[in-house]
Design an enzyme around this catalytic site. Structure first.
Site, short mmCIF file in Angstrom:
data_model
loop_
_atom_site.label_atom_id
_atom_site.label_comp_id
_atom_site.label_asym_id
_atom_site.label_seq_id
_atom_site.Cartn_x
_atom_site.Cartn_y
_atom_site.Cartn_z
N GLU A 1 3.36 5.62 4.54
CA GLU A 1 4.53 4.80 4.19
C GLU A 1 5.32 5.31 3.02
O GLU A 1 6.49 4.74 2.80
CB GLU A 1 4.38 3.42 4.13
CG GLU A 1 3.81 2.67 5.37
CD GLU A 1 5.39 2.59 6.29
OE1 GLU A 1 6.22 1.94 5.96
OE2 GLU A 1 5.03 3.05 7.61
N SER B 1 -0.77 5.93 1.30
CA SER B 1 -0.18 5.82 2.65
C SER B 1 0.90 6.62 3.18
O SER B 1 1.76 7.08 2.28
CB SER B 1 0.49 4.24 2.72
OG SER B 1 1.10 4.10 3.93
N TYR C 1 6.38 -2.21 0.11
CA TYR C 1 5.09 -1.92 0.23
C TYR C 1 5.12 -0.28 -0.29
O TYR C 1 4.01 0.11 -0.95
CB TYR C 1 4.43 -2.17 1.65
CG TYR C 1 3.20 -1.40 1.73
CD1 TYR C 1 2.04 -1.86 1.30
CD2 TYR C 1 3.17 -0.20 2.72
CE1 TYR C 1 0.83 -1.26 1.70
CE2 TYR C 1 2.01 0.44 2.97
CZ TYR C 1 0.82 -0.23 2.50
OH TYR C 1 -0.27 0.61 3.00
P1 NAP Z 1 -6.69 -4.53 5.60
O1 NAP Z 1 -7.48 -4.77 6.70
O2 NAP Z 1 -5.21 -5.39 5.47
O3 NAP Z 1 -7.39 -5.04 4.28
C1 NAP Z 1 -6.66 -5.31 3.03
C2 NAP Z 1 -7.74 -5.75 1.88
O4 NAP Z 1 -7.19 -6.14 0.61
C3 NAP Z 1 -8.54 -7.26 2.01
O5 NAP Z 1 -10.01 -6.88 2.17
C4 NAP Z 1 -7.92 -8.09 1.27
O6 NAP Z 1 -8.93 -9.18 0.88
C5 NAP Z 1 -7.68 -7.18 0.11
N1 NAP Z 1 -6.99 -7.83 -0.85
C6 NAP Z 1 -5.96 -8.38 -0.79
N2 NAP Z 1 -5.33 -9.00 -1.98
C7 NAP Z 1 -6.44 -8.68 -2.79
C8 NAP Z 1 -6.40 -8.75 -4.11
N3 NAP Z 1 -5.40 -9.52 -4.92
N4 NAP Z 1 -7.37 -8.45 -4.67
C9 NAP Z 1 -8.55 -7.85 -4.18
N5 NAP Z 1 -8.32 -7.56 -2.75
C10 NAP Z 1 -7.16 -8.00 -2.12
O7 NAP Z 1 -6.22 -3.27 4.96
P2 NAP Z 1 -6.96 -1.85 5.85
O8 NAP Z 1 -6.14 -1.39 7.08
O9 NAP Z 1 -8.10 -1.92 5.69
O10 NAP Z 1 -6.56 -0.69 4.72
C11 NAP Z 1 -7.03 -0.50 3.64
C12 NAP Z 1 -6.14 0.03 2.51
O11 NAP Z 1 -5.80 1.29 3.16
C13 NAP Z 1 -5.04 -0.59 1.90
O12 NAP Z 1 -4.74 -0.56 0.76
C14 NAP Z 1 -3.86 -0.22 3.06
O13 NAP Z 1 -2.73 -0.36 2.21
C15 NAP Z 1 -4.23 1.32 3.00
N6 NAP Z 1 -3.80 1.85 4.19
C16 NAP Z 1 -3.97 1.55 5.40
C17 NAP Z 1 -3.74 2.13 6.51
C18 NAP Z 1 -4.00 1.86 7.87
O14 NAP Z 1 -3.32 2.37 8.71
N7 NAP Z 1 -4.96 1.00 8.16
C19 NAP Z 1 -2.88 3.49 6.41
C20 NAP Z 1 -2.97 3.97 4.87
C21 NAP Z 1 -3.10 3.26 3.92
P3 NAP Z 1 -8.88 -10.70 1.38
O15 NAP Z 1 -9.87 -10.80 2.57
O16 NAP Z 1 -9.42 -11.35 0.04
O17 NAP Z 1 -7.46 -10.95 1.62
O1 F7E Z 2 3.88 -1.47 12.59
C1 F7E Z 2 6.75 -1.27 15.04
C2 F7E Z 2 7.07 -1.39 13.58
O2 F7E Z 2 2.90 -3.12 11.54
C3 F7E Z 2 4.01 0.08 13.45
C4 F7E Z 2 -0.23 -0.50 7.71
O3 F7E Z 2 -1.44 -0.04 7.68
O4 F7E Z 2 0.18 1.57 8.64
C5 F7E Z 2 0.56 0.26 8.68
O5 F7E Z 2 1.81 0.20 8.75
C6 F7E Z 2 5.43 0.03 14.00
C7 F7E Z 2 6.61 -0.40 13.09
O6 F7E Z 2 2.10 -0.65 11.05
C8 F7E Z 2 6.49 -4.63 16.36
O7 F7E Z 2 8.60 -1.63 13.61
C9 F7E Z 2 7.35 -2.76 17.06
O8 F7E Z 2 7.57 0.64 13.27
O9 F7E Z 2 1.38 -1.71 13.23
P1 F7E Z 2 2.45 -1.76 12.17
P2 F7E Z 2 3.12 0.37 9.78
O10 F7E Z 2 4.10 -0.60 9.43
O11 F7E Z 2 3.17 1.49 10.37
C10 F7E Z 2 0.58 2.09 7.27
C11 F7E Z 2 0.32 3.75 7.23
C12 F7E Z 2 0.26 1.76 6.24
O12 F7E Z 2 -0.09 1.97 5.21
C13 F7E Z 2 0.13 0.02 6.20
O13 F7E Z 2 -0.74 -0.66 5.49
O14 F7E Z 2 5.47 -0.76 15.00
N1 F7E Z 2 6.73 -2.63 15.84
N2 F7E Z 2 7.21 -4.04 17.22
C14 F7E Z 2 6.21 -3.59 15.46
N3 F7E Z 2 4.99 -4.11 14.40
C15 F7E Z 2 4.63 -4.91 14.39
N4 F7E Z 2 3.58 -5.24 13.38
N5 F7E Z 2 4.93 -5.86 15.19
C16 F7E Z 2 5.74 -5.94 16.33
O15 F7E Z 2 6.03 -6.80 16.76
#
Ligand code: NAP
Ligand code: F7E
Length: 341
Positions: free
Chosen positions: A136, A134, A158
């Site tokens: 992050e 990520s 995270y």
């Molecule tokens: P998501 O919608 O939050 O899905 C997370 C998944 O992890 C769910 O299917 C959840 O299953 C599973 N999980 C949680 N705890 C688990 C456990 N103990 N064992 C097995 N599975 C478990 O996330 P996403 O947005 O699809 O992202 C997919 C991956 O990419 C994640 O690793 C996230 O950190 C990473 N990522 C996301 C983004 C983004 O912007 N979306 C960016 C960079 C990296 P349950 O239904 O069982 O809870």
């Molecule tokens: O926040 C700001 C908050 O929770 C984005 C995950 O998929 O992407 C995701 O992480 C920004 C932050 O995503 C609210 O402070 C303001 O700056 O949508 P977010 P994230 O934290 O960037 C990365 C790449 C991952 O890997 C993660 O798994 O938005 N913000 N006001 C807020 N965010 C939330 N959630 N809620 C608010 O009310």
């Protein structure tokens, strides 16, 4: 014979898009599901009828070994994680276990099932491994835009857990010669995004206000900037990485950055509303340590994988608002936990 892929995180946003992509490419797709009666599994069964399910949990080494033994995958995509950054401060140890140690357990399951040791190395036809790293991990960024060589400075439990998984994936590649790669993905969104993330919180908030079901939308830091892309584009990059000639890590993002304020403006604008009449900022929703600015340099993915994003920020926001207007008008609403930042 069809290639077999095993996905953790099949019930999540990326799991659903990646499964659809791999099924379309002729794969036999297996999804790892956890829990006794996981309510999200029924959604997978409806949305992804051709996906086969296998039980397992990233917290349980034996279950991962059993799953790998059963499926005998050509490719494993490790998408499972505690993925919501604010939750990682509330449950830091669980985040370390699932998001960090879960990577170790999955790599070990593949290593053990393939009979790989440091001295023997890997055999032809080994299982390939993708880790969902990520942006992050960049956290307090050292340079902009961020590339594969930008140093990490994670700002949340995270981000720290993801950095562990990232380095471990590299280490298994170097120690055992495994085809193990990380995609350093920047934020990617869609109508299937969890309601706790800011893009979906905003698109649902706009839809509720437009339909007269709410009068305000409470948000935290409007100045944070993110590189937001469409999830459907990003899962194609995962597949390209795992089918490339050499195992390498890649940054995946659009190369454009927008503030939360710009997101809000675009989303309310897409519904014909003036955001300033409805958005309330709440300092209680700010994070203990913020990531202020993320912006990808996806040049390596473009030149080596031929990957390009196809959906602009404006079209993504409009797509999400339109989808939530339809969802709510049809009687659906995933709800929102207003205590989350
Ligand atoms: P998501 O919608 O939050 O899905 C997370 C998944 O992890 C769910 O299917 C959840 O299953 C599973 N999980 C949680 N705890 C688990 C456990 N103990 N064992 C097995 N599975 C478990 O996330 P996403 O947005 O699809 O992202 C997919 C991956 O990419 C994640 O690793 C996230 O950190 C990473 N990522 C996301 C983004 C983004 O912007 N979306 C960016 C960079 C990296 P349950 O239904 O069982 O809870
Ligand atoms: O926040 C700001 C908050 O929770 C984005 C995950 O998929 O992407 C995701 O992480 C920004 C932050 O995503 C609210 O402070 C303001 O700056 O949508 P977010 P994230 O934290 O960037 C990365 C790449 C991952 O890997 C993660 O798994 O938005 N913000 N006001 C807020 N965010 C939330 N959630 N809620 C608010 O009310």
């Amino acid at each position: 014979m069809a290639k077999r892929a095993l996905l953790t995180g099949i019930t999540g946003q990326d799991g659903s898009y990646l499964a659809e992509h791999l099924l379309g490419a002729g794969y036999e797709v297996w999804g790892l599901v956890r829990g006794q009666a996981n309510p999200r599994v029924s959604r997978v069964r409806t949305l992804l009828q051709d996906v086969r399910l296998v039980r397992g949990d990233l917290l349980d080494q034996g279950s991962l070994i059993s799953a790998v033994e059963k499926v005998q995958p050509d490719e494993v995509y490790n998408l499972g994680a505690i993925s919501f950054v604010p939750m990682s401060w509330e449950q830091a140890e669980l985040t370390a276990e699932v998001t960090g140690m879960g990577v170790l357990r999955m790599l070990e399951a593949i290593r053990v099932c393939s009979g790989i040791t440091a001295s023997r190395g890997t055999a032809a036809g080994q299982t390939r491994f993708y880790q969902a790293s990520s942006s992050e991990m960049f956290g307090q960024v050292r340079e902009t835009p961020q590339t594969e060589r930008t140093p990490f400075h994670p700002r949340s439990p995270y981000g720290v857990a993801k950095a562990y998984g990232h380095f471990l994936t590299q280490n298994y590649r170097e120690s055992y010669g495994m085809f193990a790669v990380s995609g350093i993905l920047f934020n990617h969104e869609s109508p299937r995004r969890g309601a706790e993330f800011v893009t979906r919180k905003v698109s649902l908030g706009v839809a509720r206000i437009k339909l007269g079901r709410s009068r305000e939308l409470r948000l935290g830091n409007l100045e944070a900037r993110r590189d937001w892309g469409f999830a459907g584009d990003f899962v194609r990059a995962m597949h390209l990485m795992l089918t490339a000639g050499e195992p390498e890590d890649y940054v995946i993002g659009t190369g454009r950055t927008h503030s939360v304020r710009e997101l809000v403006e675009a989303a309310f604008g897409a519904a014909g509303l003036d955001w300033e009449r409805y958005v309330v900022t709440d300092p209680g929703l700010h994070r203990p340590a913020e990531v202020d600015l993320l912006c990808a340099d996806p040049k390596k993915a473009r030149t080596q994988l031929g990957w390009e994003p196809t959906v602009s920020f404006e079209d993504l926001v409009a797509m999400m608002v339109e989808s939530d207007l339809r969802l709510l008008a049809g009687g659906g609403d995933p709800g929102q936990d207003s205590s989350w930042p």
